[in-house]
Every structure is written in structure tokens, then in C-alpha cells.
Design a protein around this motif. Structure first.
Motif, PDB file in Angstrom:
ATOM      1  N   THR A 124       0.860  -1.187   0.000  1.00  0.00           N
ATOM      2  CA  THR A 124       0.000   0.000   0.000  1.00  0.00           C
ATOM      3  C   THR A 124       0.893   1.234   0.000  1.00  0.00           C
ATOM      4  O   THR A 124       1.751   1.376   0.876  1.00  0.00           O
ATOM      5  CB  THR A 124      -0.891  -0.002   1.256  1.00  0.00           C
ATOM      6  OG1 THR A 124      -1.612  -1.231   1.271  1.00  0.00           O
ATOM      7  CG2 THR A 124      -1.840   1.166   1.265  1.00  0.00           C
ATOM      8  N   VAL A 165      -6.442  -7.864   0.763  1.00  0.00           N
ATOM      9  CA  VAL A 165      -6.985  -9.010   1.500  1.00  0.00           C
ATOM     10  C   VAL A 165      -7.220  -8.677   2.979  1.00  0.00           C
ATOM     11  O   VAL A 165      -6.484  -7.904   3.575  1.00  0.00           O
ATOM     12  CB  VAL A 165      -6.048 -10.237   1.386  1.00  0.00           C
ATOM     13  CG1 VAL A 165      -6.136 -10.812  -0.010  1.00  0.00           C
ATOM     14  CG2 VAL A 165      -4.621  -9.877   1.745  1.00  0.00           C
ATOM     15  N   GLU A 219     -10.137   2.971  -0.505  1.00  0.00           N
ATOM     16  CA  GLU A 219     -10.923   1.892   0.108  1.00  0.00           C
ATOM     17  C   GLU A 219     -10.795   1.939   1.633  1.00  0.00           C
ATOM     18  O   GLU A 219     -11.784   1.886   2.364  1.00  0.00           O
ATOM     19  CB  GLU A 219     -10.430   0.533  -0.403  1.00  0.00           C
ATOM     20  CG  GLU A 219     -10.762   0.277  -1.864  1.00  0.00           C
ATOM     21  CD  GLU A 219      -9.864  -0.777  -2.510  1.00  0.00           C
ATOM     22  OE1 GLU A 219      -9.858  -0.832  -3.745  1.00  0.00           O
ATOM     23  OE2 GLU A 219      -9.177  -1.523  -1.788  1.00  0.00           O
ATOM     24  N   ARG A 223     -13.601   3.284   4.651  1.00  0.00           N
ATOM     25  CA  ARG A 223     -13.990   2.511   5.839  1.00  0.00           C
ATOM     26  C   ARG A 223     -13.699   3.311   7.118  1.00  0.00           C
ATOM     27  O   ARG A 223     -14.494   3.334   8.040  1.00  0.00           O
ATOM     28  CB  ARG A 223     -13.220   1.194   5.827  1.00  0.00           C
ATOM     29  CG  ARG A 223     -13.994   0.063   6.459  1.00  0.00           C
ATOM     30  CD  ARG A 223     -13.482  -1.277   6.006  1.00  0.00           C
ATOM     31  NE  ARG A 223     -13.769  -2.302   6.995  1.00  0.00           N
ATOM     32  CZ  ARG A 223     -14.931  -2.926   7.108  1.00  0.00           C
ATOM     33  NH1 ARG A 223     -15.914  -2.642   6.286  1.00  0.00           N
ATOM     34  NH2 ARG A 223     -15.104  -3.846   8.042  1.00  0.00           N
ATOM     35  N   VAL A 266     -10.081   2.419  16.074  1.00  0.00           N
ATOM     36  CA  VAL A 266      -9.727   1.638  14.879  1.00  0.00           C
ATOM     37  C   VAL A 266      -8.286   1.158  14.994  1.00  0.00           C
ATOM     38  O   VAL A 266      -7.378   1.953  15.209  1.00  0.00           O
ATOM     39  CB  VAL A 266      -9.922   2.482  13.596  1.00  0.00           C
ATOM     40  CG1 VAL A 266      -9.286   1.813  12.393  1.00  0.00           C
ATOM     41  CG2 VAL A 266     -11.413   2.692  13.356  1.00  0.00           C
ATOM     42  N   GLY A 267      -8.115  -0.153  14.866  1.00  0.00           N
ATOM     43  CA  GLY A 267      -6.763  -0.715  14.976  1.00  0.00           C
ATOM     44  C   GLY A 267      -6.315  -1.368  13.693  1.00  0.00           C
ATOM     45  O   GLY A 267      -6.899  -1.153  12.639  1.00  0.00           O
ATOM     46  N   CYS A 270      -3.564  -1.064   8.710  1.00  0.00           N
ATOM     47  CA  CYS A 270      -3.913  -0.516   7.397  1.00  0.00           C
ATOM     48  C   CYS A 270      -4.851   0.673   7.515  1.00  0.00           C
ATOM     49  O   CYS A 270      -4.523   1.773   7.094  1.00  0.00           O
ATOM     50  CB  CYS A 270      -4.579  -1.599   6.559  1.00  0.00           C
ATOM     51  SG  CYS A 270      -3.688  -3.146   6.626  1.00  0.00           S
ATOM     52  N   ILE A 271      -6.030   0.435   8.111  1.00  0.00           N
ATOM     53  CA  ILE A 271      -7.053   1.480   8.097  1.00  0.00           C
ATOM     54  C   ILE A 271      -6.625   2.687   8.930  1.00  0.00           C
ATOM     55  O   ILE A 271      -6.969   3.821   8.621  1.00  0.00           O
ATOM     56  CB  ILE A 271      -8.403   0.892   8.562  1.00  0.00           C
ATOM     57  CG1 ILE A 271      -8.855  -0.119   7.490  1.00  0.00           C
ATOM     58  CG2 ILE A 271      -9.452   1.975   8.775  1.00  0.00           C
ATOM     59  CD1 ILE A 271     -10.236  -0.657   7.645  1.00  0.00           C
ATOM     60  N   ASP A 274      -3.307   4.127   6.307  1.00  0.00           N
ATOM     61  CA  ASP A 274      -3.398   4.548   4.906  1.00  0.00           C
ATOM     62  C   ASP A 274      -4.042   5.921   4.680  1.00  0.00           C
ATOM     63  O   ASP A 274      -3.582   6.665   3.804  1.00  0.00           O
ATOM     64  CB  ASP A 274      -4.144   3.482   4.081  1.00  0.00           C
ATOM     65  CG  ASP A 274      -3.474   2.113   4.204  1.00  0.00           C
ATOM     66  OD1 ASP A 274      -2.371   2.046   4.769  1.00  0.00           O
ATOM     67  OD2 ASP A 274      -4.072   1.128   3.744  1.00  0.00           O
ATOM     68  N   ARG A 417     -18.675  -2.742  21.873  1.00  0.00           N
ATOM     69  CA  ARG A 417     -18.927  -3.459  20.610  1.00  0.00           C
ATOM     70  C   ARG A 417     -20.386  -3.858  20.420  1.00  0.00           C
ATOM     71  O   ARG A 417     -20.717  -4.525  19.441  1.00  0.00           O
ATOM     72  CB  ARG A 417     -18.068  -4.731  20.558  1.00  0.00           C
ATOM     73  CG  ARG A 417     -16.570  -4.490  20.541  1.00  0.00           C
ATOM     74  CD  ARG A 417     -16.090  -4.027  19.186  1.00  0.00           C
ATOM     75  NE  ARG A 417     -14.637  -3.948  19.147  1.00  0.00           N
ATOM     76  CZ  ARG A 417     -13.937  -3.658  18.060  1.00  0.00           C
ATOM     77  NH1 ARG A 417     -14.543  -3.407  16.919  1.00  0.00           N
ATOM     78  NH2 ARG A 417     -12.636  -3.598  18.101  1.00  0.00           N
TER      79      ARG A 417
HETATM   80  N1  SAJ Z   1     -13.862  -1.679  12.869  1.00  0.00           N
HETATM   81  C1  SAJ Z   1     -14.845  -0.998  13.576  1.00  0.00           C
HETATM   82  N2  SAJ Z   1     -16.109  -1.000  13.070  1.00  0.00           N
HETATM   83  C2  SAJ Z   1     -16.440  -1.661  11.920  1.00  0.00           C
HETATM   84  C3  SAJ Z   1     -15.433  -2.336  11.204  1.00  0.00           C
HETATM   85  C4  SAJ Z   1     -14.147  -2.315  11.703  1.00  0.00           C
HETATM   86  O1  SAJ Z   1     -14.601  -0.405  14.631  1.00  0.00           O
HETATM   87  O2  SAJ Z   1     -17.622  -1.634  11.551  1.00  0.00           O
HETATM   88  C5  SAJ Z   1     -12.473  -1.689  13.382  1.00  0.00           C
HETATM   89  C6  SAJ Z   1     -11.971  -3.087  13.706  1.00  0.00           C
HETATM   90  O3  SAJ Z   1     -12.387  -3.494  14.974  1.00  0.00           O
HETATM   91  C7  SAJ Z   1     -10.477  -2.901  13.595  1.00  0.00           C
HETATM   92  C8  SAJ Z   1     -10.341  -1.862  12.465  1.00  0.00           C
HETATM   93  O4  SAJ Z   1     -11.606  -1.251  12.348  1.00  0.00           O
HETATM   94  O5  SAJ Z   1      -9.940  -2.370  14.788  1.00  0.00           O
HETATM   95  C9  SAJ Z   1      -9.923  -2.442  11.120  1.00  0.00           C
HETATM   96  O6  SAJ Z   1     -10.556  -3.685  10.883  1.00  0.00           O
HETATM   97  P1  SAJ Z   1     -11.153  -4.121   9.460  1.00  0.00           P
HETATM   98  O7  SAJ Z   1     -11.656  -5.502   9.605  1.00  0.00           O
HETATM   99  O8  SAJ Z   1     -12.123  -3.126   8.969  1.00  0.00           O
HETATM  100  O9  SAJ Z   1      -9.924  -4.026   8.459  1.00  0.00           O
HETATM  101  P2  SAJ Z   1      -8.392  -4.587   8.445  1.00  0.00           P
HETATM  102  O10 SAJ Z   1      -7.503  -3.480   8.904  1.00  0.00           O
HETATM  103  O11 SAJ Z   1      -8.266  -5.902   9.116  1.00  0.00           O
HETATM  104  O12 SAJ Z   1      -8.205  -4.808   6.839  1.00  0.00           O
HETATM  105  C10 SAJ Z   1      -8.432  -3.709   5.947  1.00  0.00           C
HETATM  106  C11 SAJ Z   1      -9.363  -4.191   4.824  1.00  0.00           C
HETATM  107  N3  SAJ Z   1      -9.831  -3.035   4.063  1.00  0.00           N
HETATM  108  C12 SAJ Z   1     -11.148  -2.843   3.797  1.00  0.00           C
HETATM  109  O13 SAJ Z   1     -12.023  -3.579   4.210  1.00  0.00           O
HETATM  110  C13 SAJ Z   1     -11.491  -1.661   2.941  1.00  0.00           C
HETATM  111  C14 SAJ Z   1      -8.631  -5.173   3.902  1.00  0.00           C
HETATM  112  O14 SAJ Z   1      -9.444  -5.509   2.792  1.00  0.00           O
HETATM  113  C15 SAJ Z   1      -7.313  -4.546   3.415  1.00  0.00           C
HETATM  114  O15 SAJ Z   1      -6.604  -5.425   2.552  1.00  0.00           O
HETATM  115  C16 SAJ Z   1      -6.467  -4.273   4.646  1.00  0.00           C
HETATM  116  O16 SAJ Z   1      -7.160  -3.297   5.436  1.00  0.00           O
HETATM  117  C17 SAJ Z   1      -5.117  -3.760   4.168  1.00  0.00           C
HETATM  118  O17 SAJ Z   1      -4.175  -4.559   4.131  1.00  0.00           O
HETATM  119  O18 SAJ Z   1      -5.035  -2.596   3.758  1.00  0.00           O
END
Ligand code: SAJ
Length: 420
Positions: A124, A165, A219, A223, A266-267, A270-271, A274, A417
Motif C-alpha cells: 500500500t 486481502v 478503500e 472505511r 480503529v486498529g 492498514c485502516i 493509509d 462493541r
Molecule cells: N472496525 C470498527 N467498526 C467496523 C469495522 C471495523 O470499529 O464496523 C475496526 C476493527 O475493529 C479494527 C479496524 O476497524 O480495529 C480495522 O478492521 P477491518 O476488519 O475493517 O480491516 P483490516 O484493517 O483488518 O483490513 C483492511 C481491509 N480493508 C477494507 O475492508 C477496505 C482489507 O481488505 C485490506 O486489505 C487491509 O485493510 C489492508 O491490508 O489494507
């Protein structure tokens, strides 16, 4: 097929599964990593990261001889770069991207590049990084031509194809997700698509490198902004005495509304990272994206204040924290808001602390550090619910969602949660 041998540079959360999946399609794969221990582990048919079923695939392709790991790059038809792009370490939270791992990868593969090779950046990356990669390669190999000067006729083809992924589902998503393929020229994109078609069942969509870079950042920023909206709502709802979970469920019944879930922050790797790459490129314009980062980063502190207030009501407070991982049903504690909250609460020394994390057997070092006088104990859900007067739900692990909810009834519960 134009490819017999593929080299994957960086054998981490993306590189290793990618290398293993390509090797499982019968190609010869050379995995390159600077970490000798990781290389030795992989060559022994084992893995050094956590991802469901990855151990089985790696063992199989190492046994057949299709995957070999090394610290020294060798010639190949394709080089896929999957190295980290963290922030430059700084005291001022400036969140500037650190491209040094990509630069080092470029310098490492440059000496073994041959006419006809394809180089793909999967990491990324901020917009413009693929062009920088091509420039670093060109500087190291003046005897070869590159797409920035020779376009479709260049000796070396260069493309960006960002990984997308989801940790925990990597093996499925590597195959089923659509791929955005951003070549530095049409010929670069077309050659990269040929490679991905070997193992990707999703569609491979061609664009240019800058758009592919921005697509990936977009992306994750989308999120992050959506989660920030949910987190902001959760704080507003607390003040207005409204159940945010019911509110979001009702709003999401509208055919064009889809609000994500609030949480303790948010942990992950990536998110929370990025969106800053967009902010760094266009600081005066990326206002919502930046505010979302600040809103999500503030959420753990809001939760800590809630817990401290709740514990204040007890003479001898015992706080049970349910979950340490960065999200549900994984054991990855890195960059976890849950862990951050538990660490800060423990450092406050206001209560006896219990932690429940069904996916780990030992507490991380950071919780055992000095400064935590009251001590913190890793225990079972039953034990925690028996002893605690304040219960904080930090991760929606299935063990917590499926648990009997009766024991929660007599506790002060802070449910970040919405499992209750
Ligand atoms: N989270 C919330 N509320 C939600 C969804 C997530 O608080 O409704 C939090 C989670 O608990 C976590 C964080 O956000 O702490 C991130 O979790 P996630 O499951 O949304 O994403 P990651 O970081 O595991 O993976 C993301 C994904 N990106 C998207 O869904 C757009 C994945 O597809 C990417 O490949 C990955 O980042 C990456 O490598 O960039």
C-alpha cells in the motif's frame, strides 16, 4: 506462459501467502526477506505469522520444492514487492510515509533484473510511489530501459497492484477478490494481468499506477470515515441517552444507508495508517479524511474516561476487560485499541485489572512492564465475570457474543462493541 519463476520480496502478512498461493499453482517461487529467522522458518515448512490455514499451504509448497526462501535476490521473470510502508518515526505525529523499505527492495533486486522482467509493487503506497520505484530501478540499471522513458517498449515492465486481502481471510480473498492493476504503460498492465490470472478468480481491472495507488488508499479511507461517523454517533447517543446500536440498525433499514459499527477505536496496520498517506499528499484538501483519523484515534480515550468514571463508584474496583486483539476472532494484538485501553487503565492503578483474551495464552510484554503496580491477570471469562464489578467489552470475539449474558446483569458494563 511467460512466467516460470516468480520472486516475492517481503515474506510478511501479504508476501508469504501470495508466494505460497502462486507456488501452489505450480510456478517456482523464490521468497526473499531480510529476516534470516523468517527465511529459516519458511524453509523448514513452517510460518512466522498468524493466518488461518497458511501453515498447511506453506508446508505443502516447501515440500514440493516450489517455494524456497532466501535473503539474497536471484534472477526471476517477475518480482513482486510486498514490504511494509509505515510512517517515518517522529516525535510530532507528522504521519509521513516511510518508503525506505521499497527503496531497499528496489536496490536489492536491481542487480538481478533482466530484459523482459515484470516488477509489481503490492505494498500500500502513497500516490507516485510506483513512479519512484521505477526511477530507483532505472538509476541502478542504466543499461536497461524503463516505462517512464520508453513506455510500452521498455525492457522492464512496472505496475502497481495493491493487496486488498482481509487479515483472517487472506487465502480466500487472495483468490476471490477483484484486482486493480495499474501499469506504468498499457503493456505493463497487460503483462501484470497475465500473472494475476494464474491465481486470481476475481476480475483484474486495468488502470494507471497513480489511480491504483489512490484506489487502495480510498478503500481504507472510506472505511475509516464510515467508522468515524459511527464512533461520533456513539458519543452523541451516550449524551442523548439513545442506544446507538438500535439507532444504527434502524437507520440501516433505509435502502441507501449502511453505517458501520462503532467500537473502542480503529486498529490494525492498514485502516489507521493509509488515510494519512492521502492527508500527507494533499493536507489542505483532505479535511474529512483527516478528521476521521482524529475522531477514531480519540475513541480509546473516551472509553478510558467512561471506565474510570464507572470504577470510581466502587471502593475496591475490579475491572474486567474482555478482548485485547485489534478485532474479533484473531490473535493479533498489534496496533490494538483494546490493548491501548487496557494498558492505560492498568497504568492508572485505579483498580485490580483482569483481562480475558481467548486467543492468547500469555499477556503481551507491554502489560507486564513496570508502572503497573496493581498487576493485571489473564483469566477466563467465567472467572472475570465472577470477580469484576466493572466489565468492559473491547472486542466482539465469538466466545463473548455466545456467552450466557446473565452474569453481566449484576455488573456495570461498558459495551464498546454492542454484544449485549
Ligand atoms: N472496525 C470498527 N467498526 C467496523 C469495522 C471495523 O470499529 O464496523 C475496526 C476493527 O475493529 C479494527 C479496524 O476497524 O480495529 C480495522 O478492521 P477491518 O476488519 O475493517 O480491516 P483490516 O484493517 O483488518 O483490513 C483492511 C481491509 N480493508 C477494507 O475492508 C477496505 C482489507 O481488505 C485490506 O486489505 C487491509 O485493510 C489492508 O491490508 O489494507
Amino acid at each position: 506462459m511467460p512466467f516460470k519463476k516468480v520472486s516475492v520480496i517481503g515474506l510478511g502478512y501479504i508476501g508469504l501467502p501470495t508466494a505460497a498461493v502462486i507456488a501452489s499453482r505450480g510456478l517456482q517461487v523464490i521468497g526473499v526477506d531480510v529476516n534470516q529467522k523468517a527465511v529459516d522458518t519458511i524453509n523448514a515448512g513452517e510460518i512466522h505469522i498468524v493466518e488461518p490455514d497458511l501453515d498447511i499451504v506453506v508446508r505443502a509448497v516447501v515440500n514440493t520444492g516450489n517455494l524456497k526462501a532466501t535473503t539474497v535476490p536471484e534472477t526471476a521473470d517477475v518480482f513482486m514487492i510486498a514490504v511494509p510502508t509505515p510512517f517515518i518515526e517522529a516525535d510530532d505525529d507528522s504521519h509521513k510515509p516511510n518508503l525506505s523499505y521499497i527503496e531497499s527492495a528496489a536496490k536489492a533486486i536491481a542487480p538481478v533484473l533482466e530484459k523482459g522482467n515484470l516488477v509489481i509493487l503490492e505494498s500500500t503506497s502513497p500516490v507516485g510511489t510506483t513512479e519512484k520505484l521505477a526511477a530507483w530501478l532505472a538509476e541502478a540499471r542504466p543499461d536497461l530501459s524503463f516505462p517512464q522513458t520508453k513506455g510500452d517498449t521498455a525492457d522492464i515492465k512496472v505496475a502497481h497492484c495493491p493487496e486488498r486481502v482481509l487479515p483472517g481471510y487472506v487465502l480466500q480473498e487472495l483468490v476471490s477478490n477483484d484486482r486493480v492493476v495499474g501499469g506504468m504503460s498499457k503493456a505493463c498492465s497487460e503483462l501484470a494481468v497475465e500473472l494475476y490470472k494464474i491465481f486470481v478468480r476475481g476480475e483484474c481491472i486495468i488502470t494507471n499506477a497513480r489511480t491504483a495507488e489512490m484506489a487502495k488508499l480510498t478503500e481504507n479511507s472510506f472505511r475509516d470515515v464510515n467508522i468515524a461517523f459511527a464512533n461520533e454517533l456513539s458519543v452523541i447517543c451516550d449524551k442523548l441517552k439513545i442506544n446507538v446500536w438500535e439507532l444504527i440498525e434502524l437507520a440501516n433499514r433505509h435502502p441507501r444507508v449502511n453505517i458501520l459499527k462503532p467500537g473502542p477505536g480503529v486498529g490494525g496496520h492498514c485502516i489507521a495508517v493509509d488515510p494519512w498517506f492521502i492527508v500527507d499528499s494533499c493536507p489542505d484538501d483532505a479535511k474529512i479524511i483527516k478528521q476521521a483519523r482524529l475522531t477514531n484515534d480519540a475513541k480509546p480515550h473516551y472509553v478510558i474516561d467512561q471506565v474510570i468514571k464507572a470504577a470510581d463508584e466502587f471502593k475496591r474496583p475490579v475491572i474486567a476487560c474482555l478482548g485485547l486483539a485489534f478485532k474479533a476472532d484473531i490473535d493479533d494484538l498489534r496496533e490494538s485499541p483494546a490493548l491501548q485501553i487496557v494498558e492505560e487503565l492498568a497504568k492508572n492503578n485505579i483498580a485490580k485489572m483482569l483481562a480475558v483474551e481467548p486467543n492468547v495464552n500469555v499477556l503481551p510484554e507491554s502489560l507486564l512492564e513496570s508502572g503497573i503496580e496493581s498487576g493485571i491477570e489473564l483469566t477466563s471469562l467465567e472467572d472475570a465475570l465472577e470477580k469484576a464489578n466493572v466489565v468492559v467489552v473491547l472486542v466482539d470475539h465469538k466466545e463473548f457474543k455466545l456467552a450466557d449474558k446473565m452474569p453481566f446483569a449484576s455488573k456495570v458494563v461498558i459495551d464498546t462493541r454492542g454484544i449485549l
